[in-house]
Motif scaffolding. Structure first.
Motif, short mmCIF file in Angstrom:
data_model
loop_
_atom_site.label_atom_id
_atom_site.label_comp_id
_atom_site.label_asym_id
_atom_site.label_seq_id
_atom_site.Cartn_x
_atom_site.Cartn_y
_atom_site.Cartn_z
N UNK A 640 -15.03 11.61 -9.49
CA UNK A 640 -14.14 12.75 -9.29
C UNK A 640 -12.85 12.33 -8.57
N UNK A 641 -12.99 11.48 -7.57
CA UNK A 641 -11.79 11.01 -6.88
C UNK A 641 -10.87 10.27 -7.85
N UNK A 642 -11.45 9.47 -8.72
CA UNK A 642 -10.64 8.73 -9.70
C UNK A 642 -9.96 9.69 -10.67
N UNK A 643 -10.71 10.66 -11.17
CA UNK A 643 -10.14 11.58 -12.16
C UNK A 643 -9.10 12.49 -11.54
N UNK A 644 -9.33 12.95 -10.33
CA UNK A 644 -8.43 13.92 -9.71
C UNK A 644 -7.19 13.27 -9.12
N UNK A 645 -7.34 12.10 -8.49
CA UNK A 645 -6.20 11.50 -7.79
C UNK A 645 -5.72 10.20 -8.38
N UNK A 646 -6.42 9.65 -9.36
CA UNK A 646 -5.99 8.40 -9.98
C UNK A 646 -6.74 7.21 -9.43
N UNK A 647 -6.46 6.01 -9.96
CA UNK A 647 -7.18 4.81 -9.54
C UNK A 647 -6.97 4.51 -8.06
N UNK A 648 -7.91 3.77 -7.51
CA UNK A 648 -7.80 3.37 -6.10
C UNK A 648 -6.63 2.43 -5.88
N UNK A 649 -6.41 1.54 -6.82
CA UNK A 649 -5.33 0.57 -6.66
C UNK A 649 -3.98 1.25 -6.73
N UNK A 650 -3.02 0.68 -6.01
CA UNK A 650 -1.66 1.21 -5.99
C UNK A 650 -0.72 0.19 -6.62
N UNK A 651 0.30 0.72 -7.29
CA UNK A 651 1.30 -0.17 -7.89
C UNK A 651 2.08 -0.90 -6.82
N UNK A 652 2.63 -0.13 -5.90
CA UNK A 652 3.46 -0.72 -4.85
C UNK A 652 3.57 0.28 -3.73
N UNK A 653 3.88 -0.24 -2.57
CA UNK A 653 4.14 0.62 -1.43
C UNK A 653 5.35 0.12 -0.70
N UNK A 654 6.21 1.00 -0.29
CA UNK A 654 7.40 0.60 0.44
C UNK A 654 7.07 0.49 1.92
N UNK A 655 7.68 -0.46 2.62
CA UNK A 655 7.39 -0.58 4.06
C UNK A 655 7.94 0.62 4.82
N UNK A 656 7.22 1.01 5.85
CA UNK A 656 7.71 2.08 6.71
C UNK A 656 8.88 1.56 7.54
N UNK A 657 9.69 2.45 8.08
CA UNK A 657 10.81 2.01 8.91
C UNK A 657 10.34 1.17 10.08
N UNK A 658 11.18 0.26 10.52
CA UNK A 658 10.85 -0.61 11.64
C UNK A 658 10.57 0.24 12.87
N UNK A 659 9.49 -0.14 13.59
CA UNK A 659 9.13 0.61 14.78
C UNK A 659 8.26 1.80 14.50
N UNK A 660 7.73 1.93 13.28
CA UNK A 660 6.89 3.08 12.97
C UNK A 660 5.54 3.01 13.63
N UNK A 661 5.18 1.89 14.22
CA UNK A 661 3.94 1.83 15.00
C UNK A 661 2.81 1.19 14.23
N UNK A 662 1.62 1.33 14.83
CA UNK A 662 0.44 0.67 14.28
C UNK A 662 0.01 1.24 12.96
N UNK A 663 0.53 2.42 12.62
CA UNK A 663 0.12 3.03 11.36
C UNK A 663 0.92 2.51 10.18
N UNK A 664 1.86 1.58 10.45
CA UNK A 664 2.64 1.06 9.35
C UNK A 664 1.75 0.29 8.39
N UNK A 665 1.94 0.55 7.11
CA UNK A 665 1.13 -0.10 6.09
C UNK A 665 2.04 -0.51 4.96
N UNK A 666 1.91 -1.74 4.53
CA UNK A 666 2.64 -2.19 3.35
C UNK A 666 1.63 -2.59 2.31
N UNK A 667 1.72 -1.95 1.15
CA UNK A 667 0.80 -2.24 0.07
C UNK A 667 1.44 -3.27 -0.84
N UNK A 668 0.79 -4.38 -1.10
CA UNK A 668 1.39 -5.41 -1.95
C UNK A 668 1.56 -4.94 -3.38
N UNK A 669 2.37 -5.67 -4.10
CA UNK A 669 2.55 -5.36 -5.52
C UNK A 669 1.22 -5.47 -6.24
#
Length: 674
Positions: A640-669
């Motif tokens: 259901x999670x796959x059908x409703x929201x799409x695959x788990x894998x992500x195409x790409x993620x943009x870096x959060x602004x500098x200083x965004x804290x420990x929650x900053x996440x960059x998803x690789x290509x």
């Protein structure tokens, strides 16, 4: 080009009309929901036994006719002025008084919602302005303060409405002060609004409020001297009326100290010091919010202070806490829902739902509303309107899911994958409330013994036909091997909660995007399992008479006793299909095998559901097909999670602004991993 411009204008006009139409439908549906909840509350109030209505006033029977008898029964908790106002209504016939009281109370609640919704600080989005009133009314109708304020003889909603009208709807200073003074005459602690108004620059209103309160109190002394002496001197502003001061209904600092076991002069001295500190901090904060243009927040904070420092601050007087949702907290957009959700949960759900029944948590669990009021008054860092984050919080970062094999996936494109770590307090609240609701629904599932045993015989027959009825042989082999029995008993009782919670904690800290994917799949699998508990109550092997199974975990069960001992009071013994013991372990295995970076970690992940299925069969707590059912709901959860929201894998993620804290996440290509 002119034609194109005309078409564009027409399309835009049609879009505005369509948006307005959808907004109108949403508003209508919300008002319908508020009306249904209002009707439900009216039915609950009017279903009270007729004899308890006037008894709730403490003015019924022969005592009502005798002068100075308001507090003889110690049931009436209002002020002498309140009793003076209510006396004329007691001449009505009991049924008429019941209906009138319930209807007036619900109308007052609706009026509070309407006034408060229009008092939200600017800038108010159009959708919020249109939808806030029915949402607020609906929330108040299901809140604990309103549910208790609807009880016979309670009049806590009227002072709230008088203060709101004085601050937001009456422009003249003296009439506004008159309304505040009347509210204080009905609930003395609300006289704290006078210093708040004074500090915020409305000194004429503050003086008028104090004069009105003094006049109303003097009138009650002249008319009811005995009751006034009882209330103000013997009972110390009503302490001990209606219930003992240390009763859970007394959500004030004084009541909390008494529940902690303090007493005597030491408790009184500590209470006075704490009350003075809360009043000092809270009123200064409220005055600052008033000067900042956040009048509704200022009113809510002052009301929270008033109930907290009062010797007796009853639950039905804490509607102010719900109004404190007007404040904005947090710089990130993802943090904005935390405070409103926490407040709504605190004022609508019993404390046992919010916190587990552990002795160490009793001081918190017994004082949830008080702690919410104190937080609003003294601790929560509400943003000023001058803050750059007031209008534009730090936006939430989303990932773009990888392309799915099927074109229609995801079915819910608005279900976006958030890259940042969710707010921990909000997560803990939702997990706790979700598990409490799961436990209540599971416990309420059908528990017919004959039906459950019949389904058990059906399962056993299917397993025999398939040649997989191994439960009895495995159970007795384990019973004959002491160390193996001890191992499986320990594994069954210890790892069911520990492993899933550990995995969620690691994912929350190390891989936030995958944490949301894993959490959603686990939640959906658990919801699907509830349907199985309701539709197919099933006796586990240990509760099947005549088959010779040994309950290695819970001991010998007296099958002649339908209650089966103490375990029945803890959980529904027939909620066995599907097996969430195996289902949750399988979820753990799938998550570890999918995400773990090292081979030995993947091996441990695969071993966990393998050992668990052996444990549930060896201890006679589940059939083999229960494990198959558990695997089915877990597969459905991931699917259901796959059908409703799409695959788990992500195409790409943009870096959060500098200083965004420990929650900053960059998803690789796109690399097959996140």
């Amino acid at each position: 080009m002119a034609d194109a411009a005309e078409r564009s204008g027409a399309d835009g006009h049609a879009g505005v009309i369509g948006g307005s139409g959808r907004l109108g439908v949403a508003r209508l549906l919300l008002w319908a929901l508020a009306a249904v909840l209002t009707g439900r509350q009216a039915v609950a109030v009017l279903s009270e036994p007729s004899g308890e209505w006037l008894g709730g006033f403490g003015l019924s029977g022969p005592a009502a006719a005798a002068p100075g008898s308001l507090y003889d029964a110690a049931q009436f908790t209002g002020t002498p002025f309140g009793g003076l106002v209510l006396r004329p209504f007691l001449g009505l016939a009991a049924p008429s008084l019941e209906v009138a009281w319930a209807c007036v109370t619900l109308l007052l609640v609706t009026a509070v919602g309407l006034v408060a919704a229009r008092a939200l600080p600017d800038p108010v989005p159009r959708r919020t302005a249109w939808l806030a009133a029915p949402v607020l009314v609906a929330l108040m109708m299901v809140s604990l303060p309103v549910r208790e304020a609807g009880s016979p003889g309670q009049a806590a909603v009227l002072p709230v409405l008088l203060v709101l009208l004085a601050v937001f709807r009456v422009p003249a200073e003296r009439p506004a002060g008159f309304l505040v003074g009347l509210a204080a005459a009905l609930q003395p602690a609300l006289l704290l609004f006078a210093p708040m108004l004074w500090l915020s620059g409305r000194r004429t209103t503050a003086r008028a409020a104090a004069v009105t309160f003094a006049g109303a109190t003097a009138l009650s002394w002249a008319s009811l001297p005995r009751d006034s002496w009882t209330y103000w001197v013997e009972r110390l502003a009503g302490t001990g009326l209606g219930a003992a001061p240390d009763d859970l209904a007394n959500q004030s600092v004084h009541g909390a100290l008494l529940r902690l076991g303090l007493g005597g002069p030491a408790e009184i001295g500590l209470y006075l010091v704490l009350a003075a500190a809360v009043a000092w901090i809270g009123l200064r904060r409220a005055a600052g919010y008033a000067r900042d243009g956040q009048l509704l927040l200022a009113v809510a904070v002052t009301g929270c202070v008033a109930v907290a420092v009062s010797p007796a601050g009853w639950r039905h007087q804490l509607l102010w806490v719900l109004l404190a949702v007007a404040g904005k907290v947090g710089r990130r957009a993802a943090d904005r829902p935390v405070w409103p959700v926490a407040v709504v949960l605190a004022v609508t759900l019993p404390s046992a739902v919010l916190l587990p029944n552990l002795a160490a948590l009793a001081p918190v669990r017994d004082n949830v509303l008080l702690l919410a009021a104190l937080a609003a008054a003294c601790a929560v860092p509400f943003l000023p309107r001058s803050s750059p984050y007031w209008r534009e919080p730090v936006p939430t970062r989303y990932g773009r899911p990888a392309a799915a094999r099927w074109a229609r996936v995801p079915l819910l494109p608005f279900w976006r994958r958030v890259l940042s770590r969710p707010n921990l307090l909000l997560e803990l609240l939702l997990i706790r409330v979700g598990y409490s609701l799961y436990s209540h629904i599971r416990a309420a599932a059908p528990t017919s013994r004959s039906l459950a045993e019949g389904n058990g015989s059906l399962i056993l027959g299917i397993e025999r036909a398939l040649g997989i009825d191994i439960e009895h042989a495995v159970n007795h082999a384990v019973v004959d091997t002491a160390w193996l029995e001890g191992f499986f008993n320990f594994y069954y009782t210890s790892f069911h909660f520990v492993v899933p919670l550990t995995i969620l904690a690691v994912l929350y800290w190390r891989r936030p995007a995958d944490y949301r994917w894993a959490r959603a799949s686990l939640g959906l699998a658990t919801v699907l399992a509830l349907a199985g508990f309701w539709l197919f109550p099933l006796a586990p092997p240990r509760l099947m008479p005549g088959l010779g199974f040994v309950d290695t975990v819970h001991g010998v069960q007296d099958l002649a006793n339908p209650s089966y001992g103490a375990m029945t009071a803890i959980s529904n013994q027939y909620a066995a299909m599907p097996s969430l013991h195996f289902g949750w372990s399988l979820w753990c295995g799938v998550v570890i095998v999918t995400l773990a970076p090292k081979g030995w970690q993947k091996l441990l992940g695969a071993l966990h559901p393998t050992v668990t299925v052996c444990a549930i069969v060896a201890t006679a707590n589940h059939w083999v097909l229960d494990a198959v059912g558990g695997a089915g709901v877990v597969a459905a959860g991931f699917g259901l999670v796959h059908v409703l929201s799409g695959p788990r894998r992500l195409r790409a993620g943009l870096p959060l602004p500098r200083g965004a804290g420990a929650s900053s996440v960059r998803v690789p290509q796109a690399s097959g991993r996140t």
